[in-house]
Design a protein around this motif. Structure first.
Motif, short mmCIF file in Angstrom:
data_model
loop_
_atom_site.label_atom_id
_atom_site.label_comp_id
_atom_site.label_asym_id
_atom_site.label_seq_id
_atom_site.Cartn_x
_atom_site.Cartn_y
_atom_site.Cartn_z
N GLY A 37 50.31 -0.70 -0.88
CA GLY A 37 50.62 1.71 0.00
C GLY A 37 50.17 2.35 -1.00
N LEU A 38 50.16 2.22 -2.00
CA LEU A 38 49.33 3.00 -2.59
C LEU A 38 48.45 3.89 -2.66
CD1 LEU A 38 49.90 1.28 -6.55
CD2 LEU A 38 51.47 3.00 -5.90
N GLY A 39 48.82 5.50 -1.70
CA GLY A 39 47.32 5.54 -1.06
C GLY A 39 48.48 7.68 -0.69
N ALA A 40 47.10 8.26 0.00
CA ALA A 40 47.51 9.40 1.10
C ALA A 40 46.48 9.75 1.48
CB ALA A 40 47.79 9.62 -0.45
N GLN A 41 46.95 10.40 3.15
CA GLN A 41 46.12 10.53 3.92
C GLN A 41 45.98 12.05 3.75
OE1 GLN A 41 45.89 9.00 7.25
NE2 GLN A 41 45.00 10.27 8.17
N LEU A 42 45.09 13.05 3.63
CA LEU A 42 45.03 14.37 3.88
C LEU A 42 44.96 14.95 5.34
CD1 LEU A 42 45.86 16.99 1.78
CD2 LEU A 42 43.23 17.20 1.65
N GLU A 43 45.62 15.42 5.59
CA GLU A 43 44.68 16.17 6.72
C GLU A 43 44.25 17.66 6.50
OE1 GLU A 43 47.78 17.45 9.89
OE2 GLU A 43 49.29 15.61 8.95
N VAL A 44 42.72 17.57 7.70
CA VAL A 44 42.49 18.79 7.33
C VAL A 44 41.92 19.63 8.49
CG1 VAL A 44 39.84 19.41 6.99
CG2 VAL A 44 40.66 17.38 5.51
N GLU A 45 42.05 20.72 8.72
CA GLU A 45 42.16 21.06 9.76
C GLU A 45 40.33 22.35 9.44
OE1 GLU A 45 44.19 25.09 10.19
OE2 GLU A 45 45.91 23.10 9.59
N GLN A 46 39.71 22.19 10.44
CA GLN A 46 38.10 22.63 10.72
C GLN A 46 39.12 23.78 11.29
OE1 GLN A 46 35.81 20.59 12.94
NE2 GLN A 46 36.07 19.08 11.94
N PHE A 47 37.54 24.65 10.56
CA PHE A 47 37.81 25.93 10.88
C PHE A 47 36.26 26.75 11.35
CE2 PHE A 47 36.96 31.28 9.01
CZ PHE A 47 38.23 31.04 10.18
N ALA A 48 35.78 27.68 12.25
CA ALA A 48 34.52 28.35 12.30
C ALA A 48 34.41 29.19 12.05
CB ALA A 48 34.05 27.68 14.00
N GLU A 49 33.59 29.60 10.95
CA GLU A 49 33.38 30.59 11.00
C GLU A 49 32.42 31.48 11.67
OE1 GLU A 49 32.00 33.03 6.15
OE2 GLU A 49 31.65 31.04 6.78
N GLY A 50 33.01 32.14 11.76
CA GLY A 50 31.72 33.62 13.24
C GLY A 50 30.66 34.13 11.76
N GLY A 51 29.25 33.81 12.47
CA GLY A 51 27.71 34.29 12.19
C GLY A 51 28.05 33.11 11.10
N ASN A 52 28.36 31.86 10.93
CA ASN A 52 27.81 30.46 10.14
C ASN A 52 27.92 29.36 11.08
OD1 ASN A 52 27.64 28.34 8.07
ND2 ASN A 52 29.69 28.69 7.35
#
Length: 141
Positions: A29-44
């Motif tokens: 159980g030596l472990g981690a999970q990173l939550e990620v938020e998605q961000f859509a940049e205007g014009g990209n």
């Protein structure tokens, strides 16, 4: 010799707030999970930003055959029952010659579950105990 040669012969020590709880045969159980938020940049239109958010640490489970150190877990559990403070600790992976392979500082430990041994004389298996605990993070030392 390279460290990987000893991978199947590693065992672990656990200490919490300076109290040595003994040697364990497995550590899971030596472990981690990173939550990620998605961000859509205007014009990209080429990609969406992946921004790190919260981190979740896995519970750690350690097992060993019953030894003279088994009572140390109950002593620690009784301390936590009396005053439920999170304590820092350390897990050390040891080679067969007792030299440290790697150390992890474990922050804010609190017990989740202790499973004592089952004694069944009809089965020729070692009596094993299991300790599971949660924590607030790991640091290599």
């Amino acid at each position: 010799m390279p460290d990987t040669i000893f991978a199947s012969s590693v065992f672990f020590t656990l200490s919490i707030a300076g109290d040595d709880l003994g040697t364990f045969h497995t550590c899971d159980g030596l472990g981690a999970q990173l939550e990620v938020e998605q961000f859509a940049e205007g014009g990209n239109n080429g990609f969406t930003w992946q921004l790190p958010s919260r981190i979740s640490w896995s519970n750690i489970t350690m097992t060993r055959p019953v030894t003279s150190d088994s009572g140390k877990i109950l002593t620690w559990l009784n301390k936590v029952i009396q005053q439920a403070d999170r304590k820092d600790g350390e897990i050390v992976a040891l080679r067969p010659d007792l030299t440290p392979l790697v150390r992890w500082q474990v922050l804010g430990i609190i017990p989740i579950r202790w499973q004592g041994p089952s004694f069944d004389p009809s089965r020729s298996q070692a009596a094993v105990e299991t300790l599971e605990f949660s924590h607030e993070g790991l640091q290599a030392s």
